[in-house]
Design a protein around this motif. Structure first.
Motif, PDB file in Angstrom:
ATOM      1  N   SER A  52       0.861  -1.181   0.000  1.00 42.94           N
ATOM      2  CA  SER A  52       0.000   0.000   0.000  1.00 42.94           C
ATOM      3  C   SER A  52       0.894   1.226   0.000  1.00 42.94           C
ATOM      4  O   SER A  52       1.975   1.217   0.589  1.00 42.94           O
ATOM      5  CB  SER A  52      -0.903   0.022   1.236  1.00 42.94           C
ATOM      6  N   SER A  53       0.442   2.297  -0.648  1.00 41.45           N
ATOM      7  CA  SER A  53       1.333   3.447  -0.802  1.00 41.45           C
ATOM      8  C   SER A  53       0.595   4.778  -0.716  1.00 41.45           C
ATOM      9  O   SER A  53      -0.633   4.840  -0.875  1.00 41.45           O
ATOM     10  CB  SER A  53       2.057   3.375  -2.151  1.00 41.45           C
ATOM     11  N   LYS A  54       1.371   5.811  -0.461  1.00 44.24           N
ATOM     12  CA  LYS A  54       0.908   7.198  -0.533  1.00 44.24           C
ATOM     13  C   LYS A  54       2.014   8.031  -1.169  1.00 44.24           C
ATOM     14  O   LYS A  54       3.202   7.737  -1.010  1.00 44.24           O
ATOM     15  CB  LYS A  54       0.605   7.769   0.855  1.00 44.24           C
ATOM     16  N   ARG A  55       1.617   9.075  -1.886  1.00 47.98           N
ATOM     17  CA  ARG A  55       2.570  10.065  -2.355  1.00 47.98           C
ATOM     18  C   ARG A  55       2.651  11.193  -1.331  1.00 47.98           C
ATOM     19  O   ARG A  55       1.687  11.467  -0.616  1.00 47.98           O
ATOM     20  CB  ARG A  55       2.142  10.618  -3.710  1.00 47.98           C
ATOM     21  N   THR A  93      11.203   1.288  12.369  1.00 46.93           N
ATOM     22  CA  THR A  93      10.086   0.821  11.556  1.00 46.93           C
ATOM     23  C   THR A  93      10.319  -0.634  11.181  1.00 46.93           C
ATOM     24  O   THR A  93      11.424  -1.163  11.320  1.00 46.93           O
ATOM     25  CB  THR A  93       9.942   1.667  10.276  1.00 46.93           C
ATOM     26  N   LYS A  94       9.293  -1.283  10.682  1.00 46.73           N
ATOM     27  CA  LYS A  94       9.407  -2.653  10.227  1.00 46.73           C
ATOM     28  C   LYS A  94      10.218  -2.715   8.930  1.00 46.73           C
ATOM     29  O   LYS A  94      10.385  -1.718   8.233  1.00 46.73           O
ATOM     30  CB  LYS A  94       8.014  -3.257  10.020  1.00 46.73           C
ATOM     31  N   SER A  95      10.659  -3.914   8.594  1.00 46.80           N
ATOM     32  CA  SER A  95      11.585  -4.072   7.469  1.00 46.80           C
ATOM     33  C   SER A  95      10.934  -3.772   6.119  1.00 46.80           C
ATOM     34  O   SER A  95      11.648  -3.513   5.142  1.00 46.80           O
ATOM     35  CB  SER A  95      12.160  -5.491   7.450  1.00 46.80           C
ATOM     36  N   ASP A  96       9.600  -3.791   6.044  1.00 41.69           N
ATOM     37  CA  ASP A  96       8.948  -3.526   4.769  1.00 41.69           C
ATOM     38  C   ASP A  96       8.737  -2.033   4.503  1.00 41.69           C
ATOM     39  O   ASP A  96       8.259  -1.649   3.440  1.00 41.69           O
ATOM     40  CB  ASP A  96       7.601  -4.256   4.684  1.00 41.69           C
ATOM     41  N   PHE A  97       9.080  -1.172   5.465  1.00 41.11           N
ATOM     42  CA  PHE A  97       8.900   0.275   5.320  1.00 41.11           C
ATOM     43  C   PHE A  97       9.741   0.799   4.159  1.00 41.11           C
ATOM     44  O   PHE A  97      10.943   0.544   4.075  1.00 41.11           O
ATOM     45  CB  PHE A  97       9.318   0.942   6.631  1.00 41.11           C
ATOM     46  N   ARG A  98       9.109   1.519   3.247  1.00 42.20           N
ATOM     47  CA  ARG A  98       9.787   2.134   2.111  1.00 42.20           C
ATOM     48  C   ARG A  98       9.443   3.617   2.083  1.00 42.20           C
ATOM     49  O   ARG A  98       8.270   3.989   2.071  1.00 42.20           O
ATOM     50  CB  ARG A  98       9.357   1.486   0.786  1.00 42.20           C
ATOM     51  N   ILE A 124      11.990  28.990  -0.439  1.00 47.05           N
ATOM     52  CA  ILE A 124      11.066  27.888  -0.745  1.00 47.05           C
ATOM     53  C   ILE A 124      11.877  26.619  -0.996  1.00 47.05           C
ATOM     54  O   ILE A 124      12.886  26.640  -1.704  1.00 47.05           O
ATOM     55  CB  ILE A 124      10.202  28.195  -2.001  1.00 47.05           C
ATOM     56  N   ALA A 125      11.423  25.533  -0.416  1.00 46.67           N
ATOM     57  CA  ALA A 125      11.980  24.212  -0.724  1.00 46.67           C
ATOM     58  C   ALA A 125      10.828  23.217  -0.828  1.00 46.67           C
ATOM     59  O   ALA A 125       9.975  23.151   0.066  1.00 46.67           O
ATOM     60  CB  ALA A 125      12.973  23.777   0.340  1.00 46.67           C
ATOM     61  N   SER A 126      10.802  22.483  -1.913  1.00 48.54           N
ATOM     62  CA  SER A 126       9.709  21.531  -2.156  1.00 48.54           C
ATOM     63  C   SER A 126      10.258  20.117  -2.236  1.00 48.54           C
ATOM     64  O   SER A 126      11.285  19.870  -2.881  1.00 48.54           O
ATOM     65  CB  SER A 126       8.977  21.873  -3.461  1.00 48.54           C
ATOM     66  N   ILE A 127       9.555  19.211  -1.611  1.00 45.31           N
ATOM     67  CA  ILE A 127       9.926  17.791  -1.593  1.00 45.31           C
ATOM     68  C   ILE A 127       8.780  16.980  -2.167  1.00 45.31           C
ATOM     69  O   ILE A 127       7.607  17.254  -1.883  1.00 45.31           O
ATOM     70  CB  ILE A 127      10.226  17.330  -0.153  1.00 45.31           C
ATOM     71  N   GLU A 128       9.128  16.007  -2.982  1.00 43.34           N
ATOM     72  CA  GLU A 128       8.130  15.025  -3.424  1.00 43.34           C
ATOM     73  C   GLU A 128       8.667  13.646  -3.101  1.00 43.34           C
ATOM     74  O   GLU A 128       9.850  13.359  -3.301  1.00 43.34           O
ATOM     75  CB  GLU A 128       7.826  15.147  -4.912  1.00 43.34           C
ATOM     76  N   GLY A 129       7.798  12.792  -2.587  1.00 39.30           N
ATOM     77  CA  GLY A 129       8.241  11.458  -2.206  1.00 39.30           C
ATOM     78  C   GLY A 129       7.110  10.460  -2.193  1.00 39.30           C
ATOM     79  O   GLY A 129       5.986  10.744  -2.610  1.00 39.30           O
ATOM     80  N   SER A 130       7.426   9.274  -1.703  1.00 39.83           N
ATOM     81  CA  SER A 130       6.409   8.236  -1.573  1.00 39.83           C
ATOM     82  C   SER A 130       6.691   7.407  -0.332  1.00 39.83           C
ATOM     83  O   SER A 130       7.835   7.325   0.132  1.00 39.83           O
ATOM     84  CB  SER A 130       6.365   7.342  -2.814  1.00 39.83           C
ATOM     85  N   LEU A 131       5.640   6.804   0.163  1.00 43.43           N
ATOM     86  CA  LEU A 131       5.679   6.012   1.388  1.00 43.43           C
ATOM     87  C   LEU A 131       4.901   4.741   1.131  1.00 43.43           C
ATOM     88  O   LEU A 131       3.782   4.790   0.594  1.00 43.43           O
ATOM     89  CB  LEU A 131       5.035   6.822   2.519  1.00 43.43           C
ATOM     90  N   SER A 132       5.476   3.590   1.476  1.00 42.55           N
ATOM     91  CA  SER A 132       4.754   2.340   1.248  1.00 42.55           C
ATOM     92  C   SER A 132       5.142   1.287   2.269  1.00 42.55           C
ATOM     93  O   SER A 132       6.226   1.322   2.848  1.00 42.55           O
ATOM     94  CB  SER A 132       4.994   1.817  -0.175  1.00 42.55           C
ATOM     95  N   CYS A 133       4.230   0.347   2.484  1.00 39.27           N
ATOM     96  CA  CYS A 133       4.447  -0.816   3.341  1.00 39.27           C
ATOM     97  C   CYS A 133       3.297  -1.780   3.073  1.00 39.27           C
ATOM     98  O   CYS A 133       2.385  -1.477   2.297  1.00 39.27           O
ATOM     99  CB  CYS A 133       4.523  -0.424   4.818  1.00 39.27           C
ATOM    100  N   PHE A 134       3.317  -2.932   3.714  1.00 37.22           N
ATOM    101  CA  PHE A 134       2.302  -3.932   3.421  1.00 37.22           C
ATOM    102  C   PHE A 134       0.967  -3.648   4.110  1.00 37.22           C
ATOM    103  O   PHE A 134      -0.078  -3.629   3.474  1.00 37.22           O
ATOM    104  CB  PHE A 134       2.801  -5.340   3.789  1.00 37.22           C
ATOM    105  N   LYS A 135       0.972  -3.420   5.407  1.00 37.37           N
ATOM    106  CA  LYS A 135      -0.285  -3.298   6.140  1.00 37.37           C
ATOM    107  C   LYS A 135      -0.784  -1.864   6.132  1.00 37.37           C
ATOM    108  O   LYS A 135      -0.032  -0.923   6.367  1.00 37.37           O
ATOM    109  CB  LYS A 135      -0.124  -3.783   7.584  1.00 37.37           C
TER     110      LYS A 135
END
Length: 397
Positions: free
Chosen positions: A172-175, A215-220, A238-249
């Motif tokens: 599962s993921s989020k931007r 965090t757990k080992s699946d944390f990305r 101004i500083a802008s960051i774009e990223g993503s976050l994902s894990c299983f549960k």
């Protein structure tokens, strides 16, 4: 007619249509189209399905390249859907093999339809044409429009490498979008008057880097600094960051979201900046269904396709994950390169998707999924068990 002999009869029928299906796969491969713009792939599939006796609903859910094609011998207890994907990747084309997915959906559909016609099987067969898997989440948009309503079970193939497998969990993921706002000043003459937004961005990456230990080992977690100043002579405001976050549960994802938020807020406080933080929902992780997958595993074995044990997880994501939380899925990953594991989204995978091994993937996948559907139509109780399994898995989320 004995059951296996009957299935072999329809395997032979699939073989008689294989060259036609392969031409469709090659056409889609040579005409790569990005998400929501898959006009050629959409048209060739809809034309094929209409010619083969399906009633096609265009512009499904208000999406111009989505469709639903339906065949019904007579009303029955089950509605089984076969899912098609057909979008390509920017620059590299069909390096994820979606040309094989759509051709397999068509092959599976005509094989099941032939069985339903000749054996007078009650029930409904749907082919769901779903655009924009790579970027855009077409299946999720169709879910929001209730386009999946009434479907009892889903069959969907994806090409892979190494040994064929039945898919387990995925991520599962989020931007993430973060914007730090400081105050500009001359970096040499008046640095004390500035508030450095780039410092906040750097501090955010330090904080989230330290977070990984807890965090757990699946944390990305990934991220880039999209902007961090206009000139070396000025304090960046101004500083802008774009990223993503994902894990299983999903429950872990919500927890990590809040921890990452605090890292951004803390970086802003420490540097005196303002911060705007946005988390954009991505694809939800796949919920595998062992009940349906074991039926498909047995059919793959019956046609002498080697299959991995269990239901291996993977670190990718797909918009089928959202649908799998509502309807039980059977998701075989059928190999186009059995020697060892290679990466999707590469030129090598793209070329394999237009090779003889890609044609074989369509053949194996169509037969296995059509045979699985036959079993489900003959034994609707299997689908009831699959629904119970899904409910239990969702409780554990």
């Amino acid at each position: 007619m004995e059951k296996e002999a009957m299935k072999l009869r329809y395997d032979d029928y699939l073989d008689s249509r294989l060259d036609e299906l392969w031409k469709i796969a090659q056409y889609v491969h040579s005409n790569p189209e990005l998400g929501f713009k898959e006009e050629k792939a959409y048209r060739i599939q809809c034309d094929f399905l209409r010619k083969n006796g399906f009633v096609v609903e265009d512009n499904l859910g208000g999406l111009s390249t989505a469709y639903k094609a339906v065949y019904q011998y007579e009303p029955g207890e089950l509605t089984i859907a076969v899912v098609s994907e057909y979008d390509a990747l920017p620059q590299i084309g069909h390096a994820c093999g979606h040309n094989l997915i759509c051709a397999t959906a068509l092959g599976t559909a005509v094989q099941i339809k032939k069985y339903m016609e000749e054996q007078k099987v009650p029930g409904t067969l749907s082919v769901m044409g779903t655009p924009a898997e790579e970027f855009g989440g077409g299946k999720i948009k169709l879910l929001e429009k209730n386009a999946w309503d009434g479907i009892d079970a889903i069959l969907f193939m994806h090409p892979t490498s190494d040994t064929t497998r039945l898919a387990g969990e995925c991520m599962s993921s989020k931007r993430i979008k973060i914007k730090f706002k400081g105050k500009s000043a001359h970096a040499a003459s008046h640095p004390s008057k500035g508030v450095n937004a780039l410092n906040a961005a750097n501090l955010y990456f330090v904080a989230t880097g330290l977070l990984r230990q807890h965090t757990k080992s699946d944390f990305r977690l990934s991220g880039i600094i999209e902007s961090g100043g206009e000139s070396t002579g000025l304090i960046p405001d101004i500083a802008s960051i774009e990223g993503s976050l994902s894990c299983f549960k999903l429950s872990d994802l919500d927890d990590y979201t809040e921890r990452v938020r605090k890292c951004a807020e803390g970086a802003a406080i420490a540097t005196g900046c303002e911060v705007n933080i946005e988390f954009i929902p991505g694809y939800l992780g796949r919920v595998p269904n062992k009940t349906l997958s074991e039926v498909c595993r047995n059919e793959l074995i019956s046609i002498e396709e080697p299959v991995m044990d269990g239901m291996p997880y993977d670190y990718g994501g797909e918009d089928l994950g959202n649908v799998s939380r509502v309807i039980p899925i059977c998701n075989p990953y059928v190999t186009i390169f059995p020697d060892y594991k290679i990466s999707n989204h590469t030129e090598q995978f793209r070329d394999l998707a237009n090779s003889s091994s890609g044609k074989r993937c369509i053949q194996v996948s169509s037969k296995a999924m059509a045979r699985t559907a036959m079993e489900l139509f003959m034994n609707p109780d299997i689908v009831d068990e699959a629904k119970k399994e899904l409910n239990k898995r969702m409780q554990d989320e």
